[in-house]
Motif scaffolding. Structure first.
Motif, PDB file in Angstrom:
ATOM      1  N   ALA A   1      -0.461  -8.978   8.576  1.00 28.58           N
ATOM      2  CA  ALA A   1      -0.297  -8.016   9.674  1.00 28.58           C
ATOM      3  C   ALA A   1       1.031  -8.218  10.398  1.00 28.58           C
ATOM      4  CB  ALA A   1      -1.473  -8.146  10.660  1.00 28.58           C
ATOM      5  N   GLN A   2       1.396  -9.491  10.654  1.00 25.82           N
ATOM      6  CA  GLN A   2       2.668  -9.761  11.341  1.00 25.82           C
ATOM      7  C   GLN A   2       3.867  -9.392  10.464  1.00 25.82           C
ATOM      8  OE1 GLN A   2       2.602 -13.840  12.599  1.00 25.82           O
ATOM      9  NE2 GLN A   2       1.350 -13.420  14.425  1.00 25.82           N
ATOM     10  N   LEU A   3       3.710  -9.591   9.161  1.00 29.87           N
ATOM     11  CA  LEU A   3       4.791  -9.248   8.249  1.00 29.87           C
ATOM     12  C   LEU A   3       5.029  -7.742   8.229  1.00 29.87           C
ATOM     13  CD1 LEU A   3       4.016 -11.580   5.200  1.00 29.87           C
ATOM     14  CD2 LEU A   3       5.586 -11.987   7.088  1.00 29.87           C
ATOM     15  N   ASP A   4       3.941  -6.957   8.361  1.00 29.29           N
ATOM     16  CA  ASP A   4       4.080  -5.498   8.401  1.00 29.29           C
ATOM     17  C   ASP A   4       4.955  -5.067   9.568  1.00 29.29           C
ATOM     18  OD1 ASP A   4       2.448  -5.346   6.230  1.00 29.29           O
ATOM     19  OD2 ASP A   4       0.621  -4.922   7.364  1.00 29.29           O
ATOM     20  N   ILE A   5       4.779  -5.754  10.704  1.00 31.60           N
ATOM     21  CA  ILE A   5       5.554  -5.391  11.898  1.00 31.60           C
ATOM     22  C   ILE A   5       7.016  -5.820  11.737  1.00 31.60           C
ATOM     23  CG2 ILE A   5       5.802  -5.782  14.385  1.00 31.60           C
ATOM     24  CD1 ILE A   5       2.732  -6.243  14.430  1.00 31.60           C
ATOM     25  N   PHE A   6       7.209  -7.054  11.253  1.00 29.58           N
ATOM     26  CA  PHE A   6       8.563  -7.613  11.176  1.00 29.58           C
ATOM     27  C   PHE A   6       9.416  -6.872  10.143  1.00 29.58           C
ATOM     28  CE2 PHE A   6      11.893 -10.658  10.202  1.00 29.58           C
ATOM     29  CZ  PHE A   6      12.256 -11.093  11.479  1.00 29.58           C
TER      30      PHE A   6
ATOM     31  N   GLN B   1      16.847  -8.710   7.018  1.00 28.74           N
ATOM     32  CA  GLN B   1      17.033  -9.688   8.086  1.00 28.74           C
ATOM     33  C   GLN B   1      15.779 -10.550   8.163  1.00 28.74           C
ATOM     34  OE1 GLN B   1      19.785  -9.996  10.184  1.00 28.74           O
ATOM     35  NE2 GLN B   1      18.838 -11.861  10.989  1.00 28.74           N
ATOM     36  N   CYS B   2      15.904 -11.839   7.786  1.00 30.81           N
ATOM     37  CA  CYS B   2      14.749 -12.727   7.808  1.00 30.81           C
ATOM     38  C   CYS B   2      14.445 -13.191   9.225  1.00 30.81           C
ATOM     39  CB  CYS B   2      14.989 -13.929   6.901  1.00 30.81           C
ATOM     40  SG  CYS B   2      15.240 -13.481   5.177  1.00 30.81           S
ATOM     41  N   ARG B   3      13.234 -13.749   9.365  1.00 32.48           N
ATOM     42  CA  ARG B   3      12.830 -14.199  10.689  1.00 32.48           C
ATOM     43  C   ARG B   3      13.673 -15.383  11.168  1.00 32.48           C
ATOM     44  NH1 ARG B   3       6.549 -15.189  11.330  1.00 32.48           N
ATOM     45  NH2 ARG B   3       7.052 -17.003  10.036  1.00 32.48           N
ATOM     46  N   ASP B   4      14.154 -16.186  10.246  1.00 32.31           N
ATOM     47  CA  ASP B   4      14.960 -17.348  10.628  1.00 32.31           C
ATOM     48  C   ASP B   4      16.437 -16.998  10.831  1.00 32.31           C
ATOM     49  OD1 ASP B   4      15.788 -16.873   8.076  1.00 32.31           O
ATOM     50  OD2 ASP B   4      15.076 -18.772   7.225  1.00 32.31           O
ATOM     51  N   GLY B   5      16.776 -15.702  10.792  1.00 35.53           N
ATOM     52  CA  GLY B   5      18.148 -15.275  11.073  1.00 35.53           C
ATOM     53  C   GLY B   5      18.998 -15.046   9.844  1.00 35.53           C
ATOM     54  N   ARG B   6      18.520 -15.465   8.685  1.00 28.90           N
ATOM     55  CA  ARG B   6      19.312 -15.266   7.465  1.00 28.90           C
ATOM     56  C   ARG B   6      19.366 -13.800   7.081  1.00 28.90           C
ATOM     57  NH1 ARG B   6      16.921 -17.185   3.029  1.00 28.90           N
ATOM     58  NH2 ARG B   6      14.900 -17.350   4.099  1.00 28.90           N
ATOM     59  N   GLN B   7      20.486 -13.406   6.478  1.00 28.32           N
ATOM     60  CA  GLN B   7      20.648 -12.043   5.989  1.00 28.32           C
ATOM     61  C   GLN B   7      20.621 -12.087   4.468  1.00 28.32           C
ATOM     62  OE1 GLN B   7      21.079  -9.640   8.363  1.00 28.32           O
ATOM     63  NE2 GLN B   7      21.039  -7.902   6.956  1.00 28.32           N
TER      64      GLN B   7
ATOM     65  N   SER C   1       0.834  -1.213   0.000  1.00 32.96           N
ATOM     66  CA  SER C   1       0.000   0.000   0.000  1.00 32.96           C
ATOM     67  C   SER C   1       0.859   1.250   0.000  1.00 32.96           C
ATOM     68  CB  SER C   1      -0.935   0.000   1.217  1.00 32.96           C
ATOM     69  OG  SER C   1      -0.160   0.155   2.406  1.00 32.96           O
ATOM     70  N   LEU C   2       0.233   2.371  -0.352  1.00 34.25           N
ATOM     71  CA  LEU C   2       0.977   3.621  -0.436  1.00 34.25           C
ATOM     72  C   LEU C   2       1.471   4.092   0.916  1.00 34.25           C
ATOM     73  CD1 LEU C   2      -1.235   5.586  -3.009  1.00 34.25           C
ATOM     74  CD2 LEU C   2       0.857   4.300  -3.438  1.00 34.25           C
ATOM     75  N   HIS C   3       0.824   3.635   1.991  1.00 26.54           N
ATOM     76  CA  HIS C   3       1.295   4.036   3.309  1.00 26.54           C
ATOM     77  C   HIS C   3       2.186   2.978   3.972  1.00 26.54           C
ATOM     78  CE1 HIS C   3      -2.637   2.023   3.829  1.00 26.54           C
ATOM     79  NE2 HIS C   3      -2.093   1.512   4.933  1.00 26.54           N
ATOM     80  N   GLY C   4       2.537   1.924   3.243  1.00 34.35           N
ATOM     81  CA  GLY C   4       3.574   1.001   3.691  1.00 34.35           C
ATOM     82  C   GLY C   4       3.107  -0.223   4.447  1.00 34.35           C
ATOM     83  N   THR C   5       2.134  -0.945   3.911  1.00 34.92           N
ATOM     84  CA  THR C   5       1.723  -2.243   4.473  1.00 34.92           C
ATOM     85  C   THR C   5       1.584  -3.230   3.326  1.00 34.92           C
ATOM     86  OG1 THR C   5      -0.616  -1.645   4.311  1.00 34.92           O
ATOM     87  CG2 THR C   5       0.512  -1.245   6.453  1.00 34.92           C
ATOM     88  N   PHE C   6       1.811  -4.518   3.655  1.00 32.11           N
ATOM     89  CA  PHE C   6       1.645  -5.561   2.645  1.00 32.11           C
ATOM     90  C   PHE C   6       0.168  -5.739   2.320  1.00 32.11           C
ATOM     91  CE2 PHE C   6       5.813  -7.009   4.295  1.00 32.11           C
ATOM     92  CZ  PHE C   6       6.483  -7.118   3.084  1.00 32.11           C
ATOM     93  N   ILE C   7      -0.152  -5.770   1.055  1.00 29.00           N
ATOM     94  CA  ILE C   7      -1.510  -6.108   0.618  1.00 29.00           C
ATOM     95  C   ILE C   7      -1.547  -7.591   0.280  1.00 29.00           C
ATOM     96  CG2 ILE C   7      -3.260  -5.683  -1.133  1.00 29.00           C
ATOM     97  CD1 ILE C   7      -2.044  -2.857  -1.445  1.00 29.00           C
TER      98      ILE C   7
ATOM     99  N   HIS D   1       0.602 -20.227   4.382  1.00 25.21           N
ATOM    100  CA  HIS D   1      -0.649 -19.704   4.959  1.00 25.21           C
ATOM    101  C   HIS D   1      -0.490 -18.236   5.392  1.00 25.21           C
ATOM    102  CE1 HIS D   1       1.346 -20.571   8.841  1.00 25.21           C
ATOM    103  NE2 HIS D   1       0.542 -19.616   9.327  1.00 25.21           N
ATOM    104  N   GLU D   2       0.779 -17.749   5.468  1.00 24.00           N
ATOM    105  CA  GLU D   2       0.992 -16.357   5.844  1.00 24.00           C
ATOM    106  C   GLU D   2       0.775 -15.401   4.675  1.00 24.00           C
ATOM    107  OE1 GLU D   2       4.221 -15.764   9.105  1.00 24.00           O
ATOM    108  OE2 GLU D   2       4.935 -17.398   7.812  1.00 24.00           O
ATOM    109  N   GLN D   3       0.507 -15.961   3.468  1.00 17.88           N
ATOM    110  CA  GLN D   3       0.228 -15.106   2.317  1.00 17.88           C
ATOM    111  C   GLN D   3      -1.023 -14.249   2.541  1.00 17.88           C
ATOM    112  OE1 GLN D   3       1.049 -18.529  -0.730  1.00 17.88           O
ATOM    113  NE2 GLN D   3       0.926 -16.629  -1.885  1.00 17.88           N
TER     114      GLN D   3
END
Length: 484
Positions: free
Chosen positions: A51-56, A86-92, A24-30, A45-47
């Motif tokens: 909401a959690q992806l927006d935070i991370f 920085q991915c959630r599993d620690g990978r860069q 979105s134009l204000h910076g959230t995943f659609i 299933h996270e597709q």
């Protein structure tokens, strides 16, 4: 309305190999596609739950919004953003985000399409390559420092032309600056008397890839000549194949060795002179005494003549063996020899003498040739001396065993008799002038044998048991079969 725009892109979006997301134009995943889920390490299933992806990924989304606003203000079609994620599993991840604005039918911006190009692997390889280059640079610097500080002279040549010299090499050839040596040919440095050895060495490397240690006489820049020992390694230098020669000045060492050898010769000459004086004085005293008896006697006695003749033959034997010993053994011309025919000829010659004492000579050797470097007549003399010693060591009847064996480095020739044998004390004295275990020997024959073997870079070993017999084992360097 927004959902309609998104659905219009679904076929391409869902099946794209490249990671893609609507933002979105204000910076959230659609919406994100499967490829981006896999790239970021999220489950499928996270597709639908972003909401959690927006935070991370809040930081990344804020960067996208910032660049998106620039797209709108500057009326650009797209922009590429280099971003570390920085991915959630620690990978860069190192990615390039290709950002495009999606407009509606009224040309109004409705959201962003972000395509994620992963070049993490490429970045890792570039990082490793950079690290490797640094390591190689450090190694090269250390290698250069090592060469500069080495006490041994180092010359690096390409096709016989000097490319590098260290300070020790400058001192070796009496040069002040590297520029005096760089670019000159090794044929100039190596004295012409050693050019044939230099050519042979190059030929050997071209054919067999072998470079043995070498001794050269070199010409220094100030006209002085030096003798050097050295070895050569074939390595890469500045991206090309080069010969790295490491040399040591042995001129002074050889002079000391020559002085010591000369001292040994003088000592040996003194021992020989003393032995000769002793050995010849006795028969001369006998001859002198019997000459006086013959002069005072009116009738000559045949016995006196026999004794005088015997003593003269004794003097002749000593003189003949001294003449053989005095011949320069070192200046012989060596060539490849098969040792088996030489032994066969010597045994055939000596069988006549052994038969007179009822002594049998048995030969045991391999069928395949065994090659050595040597001078055939001198080696025949060695084997004749050893067989004659064996025959003389046995009173009557018996067997002499001649055997030949080899390993990777040496050919071993053993002569074993069944004679009276020797004690360890007698073995230690062998080779001294005029020491012998024979009644009529001079001890010079074994000295000659030792000298010949030594000058052939070989050795001789003695094993003996009193009253059982003696074994002489000659060891000579083995060579490969010469070319026809």
């Amino acid at each position: 309305m927004l959902r309609d725009y998104v659905q219009n892109y679904d076929p391409i979006f869902q099946h794209a190999v490249l990671g893609m997301a609507y933002i979105s134009l204000h910076g959230t995943f659609i919406k994100i596609n499967s490829a981006l889920c896999d790239l970021l390490g999220h489950s499928q299933h996270e597709q639908g739950s972003t909401a959690q992806l927006d935070i991370f990924y809040q930081h990344m989304l804020s960067v996208i919004v910032k660049y998106g606003e620039s797209l709108q203000s500057e009326h650009l079609a797209y922009v590429s953003i280099e971003q570390s994620i920085q991915c959630r599993d620690g990978r860069q991840l190192q990615v390039t985000i290709h950002l495009t604005i999606i407009h509606n039918d009224d040309s109004m911006p409705v959201h962003y399409l972000a395509q994620f190009e992963d070049h993490t692997r490429r970045s890792e390889l570039e990082s490793k390559l950079h690290m490797t280059e640094n390591i190689l640079r450090d190694i090269q610097n250390s290698y250069q420092q090592l060469l500069e500080k080495m006490p041994l002279a180092v010359l690096i040549t390409k096709k016989g032309v000097v490319q590098y010299v260290n300070p020790a090499a400058l001192r070796l050839v009496n040069a002040k600056e590297k520029s005096e040596v760089l670019g000159i040919s090794t044929d100039t440095v190596v004295d012409i008397s050693y050019h044939e050895a230099l050519k042979e060495r190059r030929r050997s490397f071209a054919e067999h890839q072998l470079l043995h240690p070498i001794t050269y006489l070199i010409n220094c820049l100030d006209g002085q000549q030096k003798l050097v020992d050295g070895f050569t390694l074939i390595l890469s230098y500045e991206g090309e194949t080069a010969a790295i020669g490491v040399f040591m000045d042995v001129t002074e060492q050889r002079e000391k060795e020559e002085y010591m050898m000369q001292s040994e010769r003088l000592t040996m000459a003194g021992q020989l002179a003393a032995g000769i004086a002793h050995e010849i004085r006795n028969p001369l005293t006998s001859i002198n005494g019997f000459m006086k008896l013959m002069r005072s006697s009116k009738q000559s006695s045949e016995t006196y003549f026999d004794i005088i003749e015997s003593e003269l033959k004794r003097i002749e034997l000593i003189v003949n063996e001294l003449l053989v010993l005095s011949k320069p053994q070192r200046n012989h011309t060596s060539k490849p020899l098969n040792v088996l025919p030489i032994l066969d000829q010597v045994i055939t010659l000596m069988k006549v003498q052994s038969a007179l004492k009822n002594i049998e000579i048995i030969f045991n050797g391999p069928d395949a040739p065994l090659w050595i470097m040597g001078e055939i007549n001198q080696l025949k003399q060695v084997f004749i001396n050893l067989l004659r010693n064996g025959i003389d060591a046995m009173s009557s009847t018996g067997t002499i065993y001649v055997s030949v064996d080899s390993n990777d480095q040496e050919v071993l020739i053993s002569v074993e008799d069944e004679g009276i044998g020797m004690t360890s004390e007698q073995i230690q004295k062998l080779g001294q002038p005029f020491f012998t275990t024979k009644e009529t020997g001079t001890g010079l024959g074994y000295m000659i044998t030792q000298n010949i073997i030594h000058n052939h870079s070989g050795s001789i070993q003695i094993e003996s048991v009193p009253e059982q017999g003696t074994t002489f084992t000659v060891k000579l360097p083995k060579i490969s079969k010469p070319e026809d």
